[in-house]
Design a protein around this motif. Structure first.
Motif, PDB file in Angstrom:
ATOM      1  N   UNK A   1       0.833  -1.208   0.000  1.00  0.00           N
ATOM      2  CA  UNK A   1       0.000   0.000   0.000  1.00  0.00           C
ATOM      3  C   UNK A   1       0.865   1.254   0.000  1.00  0.00           C
ATOM      4  N   UNK A   2       1.864   1.290   0.862  1.00  0.00           N
ATOM      5  CA  UNK A   2       2.728   2.475   0.970  1.00  0.00           C
ATOM      6  C   UNK A   2       3.466   2.724  -0.343  1.00  0.00           C
ATOM      7  N   UNK A   3       3.936   1.646  -0.982  1.00  0.00           N
ATOM      8  CA  UNK A   3       4.659   1.810  -2.248  1.00  0.00           C
ATOM      9  C   UNK A   3       3.800   2.506  -3.296  1.00  0.00           C
ATOM     10  N   UNK A   4       2.515   2.182  -3.340  1.00  0.00           N
ATOM     11  CA  UNK A   4       1.618   2.821  -4.308  1.00  0.00           C
ATOM     12  C   UNK A   4       1.177   4.201  -3.833  1.00  0.00           C
ATOM     13  N   UNK A   5       0.842   4.316  -2.547  1.00  0.00           N
ATOM     14  CA  UNK A   5       0.282   5.575  -2.038  1.00  0.00           C
ATOM     15  C   UNK A   5       1.314   6.700  -2.009  1.00  0.00           C
ATOM     16  N   UNK A   6       2.577   6.374  -1.773  1.00  0.00           N
ATOM     17  CA  UNK A   6       3.601   7.425  -1.786  1.00  0.00           C
ATOM     18  C   UNK A   6       3.680   8.081  -3.168  1.00  0.00           C
ATOM     19  N   UNK A   7       3.599   7.259  -4.227  1.00  0.00           N
ATOM     20  CA  UNK A   7       3.629   7.820  -5.583  1.00  0.00           C
ATOM     21  C   UNK A   7       2.385   8.676  -5.837  1.00  0.00           C
ATOM     22  N   UNK A   8       1.228   8.178  -5.392  1.00  0.00           N
ATOM     23  CA  UNK A   8      -0.015   8.925  -5.604  1.00  0.00           C
ATOM     24  C   UNK A   8       0.014  10.253  -4.858  1.00  0.00           C
TER      25      UNK A   8
ATOM     26  N   UNK B   1      -4.802  16.730  -2.859  1.00  0.00           N
ATOM     27  CA  UNK B   1      -5.979  15.896  -2.603  1.00  0.00           C
ATOM     28  C   UNK B   1      -5.918  15.384  -1.161  1.00  0.00           C
ATOM     29  N   UNK B   2      -6.816  15.859  -0.286  1.00  0.00           N
ATOM     30  CA  UNK B   2      -6.726  15.477   1.128  1.00  0.00           C
ATOM     31  C   UNK B   2      -6.985  13.989   1.363  1.00  0.00           C
ATOM     32  N   UNK B   3      -7.828  13.349   0.513  1.00  0.00           N
ATOM     33  CA  UNK B   3      -8.100  11.927   0.747  1.00  0.00           C
ATOM     34  C   UNK B   3      -6.852  11.088   0.495  1.00  0.00           C
ATOM     35  N   UNK B   4      -6.067  11.456  -0.502  1.00  0.00           N
ATOM     36  CA  UNK B   4      -4.848  10.700  -0.794  1.00  0.00           C
ATOM     37  C   UNK B   4      -3.854  10.854   0.345  1.00  0.00           C
ATOM     38  N   UNK B   5      -3.729  12.074   0.879  1.00  0.00           N
ATOM     39  CA  UNK B   5      -2.832  12.292   2.018  1.00  0.00           C
ATOM     40  C   UNK B   5      -3.294  11.474   3.224  1.00  0.00           C
ATOM     41  N   UNK B   6      -4.606  11.419   3.428  1.00  0.00           N
ATOM     42  CA  UNK B   6      -5.162  10.635   4.545  1.00  0.00           C
ATOM     43  C   UNK B   6      -4.876   9.151   4.349  1.00  0.00           C
ATOM     44  N   UNK B   7      -5.051   8.650   3.131  1.00  0.00           N
ATOM     45  CA  UNK B   7      -4.787   7.236   2.866  1.00  0.00           C
ATOM     46  C   UNK B   7      -3.346   6.870   3.199  1.00  0.00           C
ATOM     47  N   UNK B   8      -2.406   7.703   2.757  1.00  0.00           N
ATOM     48  CA  UNK B   8      -0.997   7.416   3.036  1.00  0.00           C
ATOM     49  C   UNK B   8      -0.724   7.490   4.530  1.00  0.00           C
ATOM     50  N   UNK B   9      -1.345   8.456   5.221  1.00  0.00           N
ATOM     51  CA  UNK B   9      -1.162   8.571   6.672  1.00  0.00           C
ATOM     52  C   UNK B   9      -1.616   7.302   7.383  1.00  0.00           C
ATOM     53  N   UNK B  10      -2.755   6.763   6.978  1.00  0.00           N
ATOM     54  CA  UNK B  10      -3.268   5.547   7.616  1.00  0.00           C
ATOM     55  C   UNK B  10      -2.357   4.353   7.333  1.00  0.00           C
ATOM     56  N   UNK B  11      -1.804   4.283   6.127  1.00  0.00           N
ATOM     57  CA  UNK B  11      -0.886   3.186   5.816  1.00  0.00           C
ATOM     58  C   UNK B  11       0.394   3.304   6.643  1.00  0.00           C
ATOM     59  N   UNK B  12       0.919   4.530   6.792  1.00  0.00           N
ATOM     60  CA  UNK B  12       2.089   4.739   7.654  1.00  0.00           C
ATOM     61  C   UNK B  12       1.770   4.324   9.086  1.00  0.00           C
ATOM     62  N   UNK B  13       0.604   4.697   9.551  1.00  0.00           N
ATOM     63  CA  UNK B  13       0.214   4.390  10.929  1.00  0.00           C
ATOM     64  C   UNK B  13       0.172   2.886  11.158  1.00  0.00           C
ATOM     65  N   UNK B  14      -0.311   2.144  10.129  1.00  0.00           N
ATOM     66  CA  UNK B  14      -0.388   0.690  10.259  1.00  0.00           C
ATOM     67  C   UNK B  14       0.993   0.063  10.387  1.00  0.00           C
ATOM     68  N   UNK B  15       2.035   0.739   9.863  1.00  0.00           N
ATOM     69  CA  UNK B  15       3.399   0.239   9.975  1.00  0.00           C
ATOM     70  C   UNK B  15       4.160   0.920  11.114  1.00  0.00           C
TER      71      UNK B  15
END
Length: 816
Positions: free
Chosen positions: A743-750, A757-771
């Motif tokens: 997820x992080x590999x894809x979301x960092x590029x996005x 885009x605030x939703x994309x930033x939120x998605x990456x934040x949640x993926x970071x949090x999971x790790x």
């Protein structure tokens, strides 16, 4: 003491029994291995493979059985299976030089240069002086350089190939590098000499022979090309694509009579298989028209050859002429009296295709089921079944079906293309590329397959390989606009204006208005890039004044004014256009579009509404009006009403359904938006944008396991995409399914592309949090919140505020 002795004896006895069983298993494995060798010696490869599989059941680490199995599969051309066996061998015995060499060679044969280079290097660690391994490494370097447009590396690896060729004169990999380098340098005489030398070693190599034809075409040796094509027809009699290529060559040169004579000359009235008749009929349909093809079949039938296959083919042409009900009735009548046979199965497939095209999916599937019940290996039935499986997202099943079909007809370009579609659904870009390349080879560089492969390569930014694919196809089909236009676009992307001009000249020579319009586009872009926009506009206007250009040139002039910010000039030019014919709807629509783009929204709206009053079926006018109204947040309900009015007239228009889904989402009615996308996805599941939007809504607005699983199936094709919205959708779904690193590999590029885009930033934040990357997560939560209004009540906004506050309360900062 006695008890201890008894226990010790029992354990010892059990150990002896176990040891005996182990010895027995190894002995049985060895017996199967020796039996396999005996079958191999006798040439019975199938039984040999069965015996070697029995070895693996008893002893999975039997080195020589694994090697023999891999060698058999490789010898039979089943390279994927061979690669898997060699890979297992290399994993079990890392010191096995032959396994690493075989892996490198197979990867090189498949043009998988990264893999070839990796295994060649691994093998060279054990044998640093092995010249054959160095040849693979050089070929891999050259291939990677071409794929990455690395000109310096291309030159260096080609020079290395020439140097090593002195030690390995018969090495085909080195020869292929040298040939390709000569072709890219347009040194065709040298390329031809090298090709003749290579063909002396492997006279039946189809790729080299096809490349030789391409070089002869580049040299302008038309008699040589024709002679080479006829030689390939004779050399490979079991390959129908050879004859098709010769016909295509004649057609490209407008030698229609010569092509027809060749096809008629291949027909043997006494032959039981009349495939050559159908080849002629297909040709007549394409070049003389469906009426001519139908007449030919009627002539054959009237001559006494009343075979069911001819009657079925005649019904197919009636269908193509628009007499669909009559054709279907004829096919049903034919099948009512048909006994089980290959011809009857072929007719059932023909009827299934007709039913599928007329919307009777159930009837089509029933016929395919009947055919496969009689012959489970019928390739045409398997193709139809696989296509339906792909459209239904049953990717694994479709690949299994296609492999069965490919086993029957291993050089079928349609099967390989379907395989590429299946792998694309699965997000496996490497296998898509491999399948498309194989389809091009199987089709002998036919335009359709070549164009499909070139587009895929260009989408990966592999412009040099894409150029090569198109040029090779053009040499067999010179002057084909469907190949020239995308080649010109590649040169425009590469800003290779000299070659873009050459393509423009080739297009200008064709008697095709669309080709000339594309040529004008290339010329104007070239002038604008090398000189300035005003000169490009002057060039286009000159064509208009001379009567040598149509509306497309005028639109290009308008676009040039708008792109350079000259709104006043754009408005004035549009007004002059409209004055030439004030009642022309196309000119009125263009003028309204210019008004909308230059700030006169009210004037544009008036024109759009007038156009729709005159003709409510104008989808572009509806879309332009809806976009204009929806741009004003206060008029969202009015935009929705416009969409509903448009859909009442045009219920199947994709653009309007798209607009409706977008407005529903914007208005907060997510479930209704999902319902619209679900209907669009059922109608055409191949559309990647619909797939992305549906998967995004499902994953962002539903949390039940079934919806997330469905989103994951739909989104598989987005894996590894270079498009930021697709990266975001795939990455977020990967996170929801627990695949956080992916997820992080894809979301960092996005997030790098969609940084607003605030939703994309939120998605990456949640993926970071999971790790547990809490500092990075906090930074992304803050990025998202900075892009939102303080009172935003959407679920992700509430979640971002909550998680940011929690992290801050726990003492997390941006540097810890």
């Amino acid at each position: 003491m006695n008890a201890r002795k008894t226990l010790t004896g029992l354990v010892l006895a059990m150990a002896i029994v176990a040891l005996g069983a182990c010895d027995s298993a190894e002995e049985r494995a060895e017996q199967h291995y020796q039996s396999g060798l005996a079958y191999l010696e006798a040439g019975d490869l199938d039984r040999a493979l069965v015996e070697f599989r029995n070895v693996f059941k008893l002893n999975g680490n039997h080195r020589e059985a694994r090697r023999s199995y891999a060698e058999i599969e490789r010898g039979r051309g089943r390279l994927r299976e061979a690669f898997a066996q060699y890979l297992r061998l290399a994993e079990q015995f890392p010191d096995d030089l032959d396994a690493a060499r075989a892996l490198a060679e197979i990867a090189a044969e498949a043009s998988d240069w990264a893999t070839a280079g990796r295994y060649a290097e691994a093998a060279r660690a054990a044998a640093p002086d092995d010249a054959g391994l160095r040849a693979i490494r050089i070929a891999a370097d050259y291939g990677i350089a071409i794929e990455t447009n690395d000109v310096a590396r291309v030159v260096a690896s080609a020079a290395a190939a020439r140097a090593l060729r002195a030690d390995l004169p018969d090495n085909l990999l080195l020869r292929r590098v040298i040939i390709d380098d000569h072709v890219r340098a347009e040194d065709f005489d040298e390329a031809l000499a090298e090709l003749d030398g290579a063909l002396a070693l492997v006279p039946d190599d189809r790729t080299l022979r096809a490349q030789r034809l391409s070089v002869l075409a580049a040299l302008g040796d038309d008699p040589g090309v024709e002679a080479g094509l006829r030689d390939m027809v004779a050399r490979f009699p079991d390959d129908p694509e050879m004859g098709t290529t010769l016909v295509r060559w004649h057609v490209a040169r407008r030698e229609i009579d010569k092509a027809e004579a060749f096809l008629r000359g291949r027909i043997d009235p006494a032959a039981p298989d009349q495939q050559q008749v159908f080849e002629l009929v297909r040709f007549l349909a394409e070049e003389r028209g469906a009426d001519a093809a139908s007449a030919e079949l009627e002539r054959v039938i009237a001559s006494g050859q009343d075979a069911p296959a001819y009657r079925a083919a005649h019904a197919a042409f009636i269908f193509d002429l628009g007499r669909q009900d009559e054709a279907i009735a004829a096919m049903r009548a034919l099948l009512d009296s048909a006994a089980p046979s290959a011809e009857a199965r072929q007719s059932r497939i023909g009827l299934a295709r007709m039913l599928s095209m007329t919307g009777d999916a159930a009837g089509a599937r029933a016929l395919v089921h009947e055919v496969l019940a009689e012959d489970p290996g019928d390739a045409e039935a398997l193709k139809l079944k696989a296509r339906w499986l792909i459209l239904g997202d049953s990717v694994g099943d479709s690949i299994a079906v296609l492999r069965r079909a490919l086993a029957q007809t291993p050089r079928d370009a349609e099967i390989l293309t379907l395989m590429a579609e299946a792998y694309e659904r699965d997000g496996n870009h490497d296998l898509v590329r491999e399948s498309l390349a194989r389809a091009v080879a199987a089709a002998n560089r036919a335009p359709a397959e070549s164009l499909r492969y070139a587009r895929f390569l260009a989408a990966e930014n592999k412009l040099l390989p894409a150029e090569g694919v198109l040029i090779d196809a053009l040499r067999i089909a010179p002057g084909d606009a469907s190949l020239l236009v995308p080649l010109g676009r590649i040169y425009m992307r590469a800003q290779d204006w000299h070659r873009a001009d050459s393509v423009a000249a080739a297009l200008e020579a064709l008697d095709d208005p669309a080709a000339r319009a594309a040529a004008q586009e290339f010329r104007a872009a070239s002038i604008a890039a090398r000189q300035d926009t005003d000169q490009a506009i002057a060039y286009l206007q000159g064509l208009v004044d001379e009567g040598a250009a149509g509306l497309s040139a005028r639109i290009a002039i308008l676009r040039a004014h708008l792109d350079s910010g000259n709104n006043a000039k754009a408005r004035a030019y549009s007004a002059r256009l409209l004055a030439t014919d004030p009642a022309d709807r196309e000119l009125r629509f263009i003028d309204a579009s210019v008004r909308a783009l230059t700030g006169d929204a009210a004037g544009a709206e008036t024109v759009y509404r007038a156009l729709l009053d005159e003709d409510p079926r104008l989808v572009p006018a509806w879309m332009a009006l809806i976009r204009l109204v929806a741009a004003d947040a206060a008029r969202l309900d009015e935009a929705t009403a416009l969409v509903d009015a448009a859909l009442a007239v045009l219920p199947q228009a994709d653009d309007l359904n798209w607009a409706r889904a977008g407005l529903l989402e914007k208005g907060g009615d997510i479930e209704a938006a999902i319902a619209v996308y679900e209907a669009m996805y059922r109608a055409n599941s191949a559309n990647p944008i619909v797939a992305n939007n549906l998967a995004s809504l499902l994953s962002n607005h539903r949390s039940d396991a079934e919806s997330i699983a469905r989103a994951a199936v739909i989104a598989r094709r987005l894996r590894g995409s270079s498009l930021a919205p697709y990266q975001d959708t795939y990455g977020w779904i990967a996170h929801l399914r627990g695949n956080h690193d992916e997820a992080i590999a894809h979301l960092e590029k996005a997030a790098a592309t969609l940084d607003r885009d605030p939703t994309v930033q939120y998605h990456l934040a949640m993926a970071y949090l999971a790790r547990d990357r809490r500092s990075e997560a906090l930074a992304r939560f803050r990025n998202a919140l900075a892009l939102l209004e303080p009172g935003d009540a959407r679920a992700f906004a509430v979640g971002a505020r909550r998680e940011a506050a929690r992290l801050e309360a726990e003492g997390v900062t941006l540097d810890n």
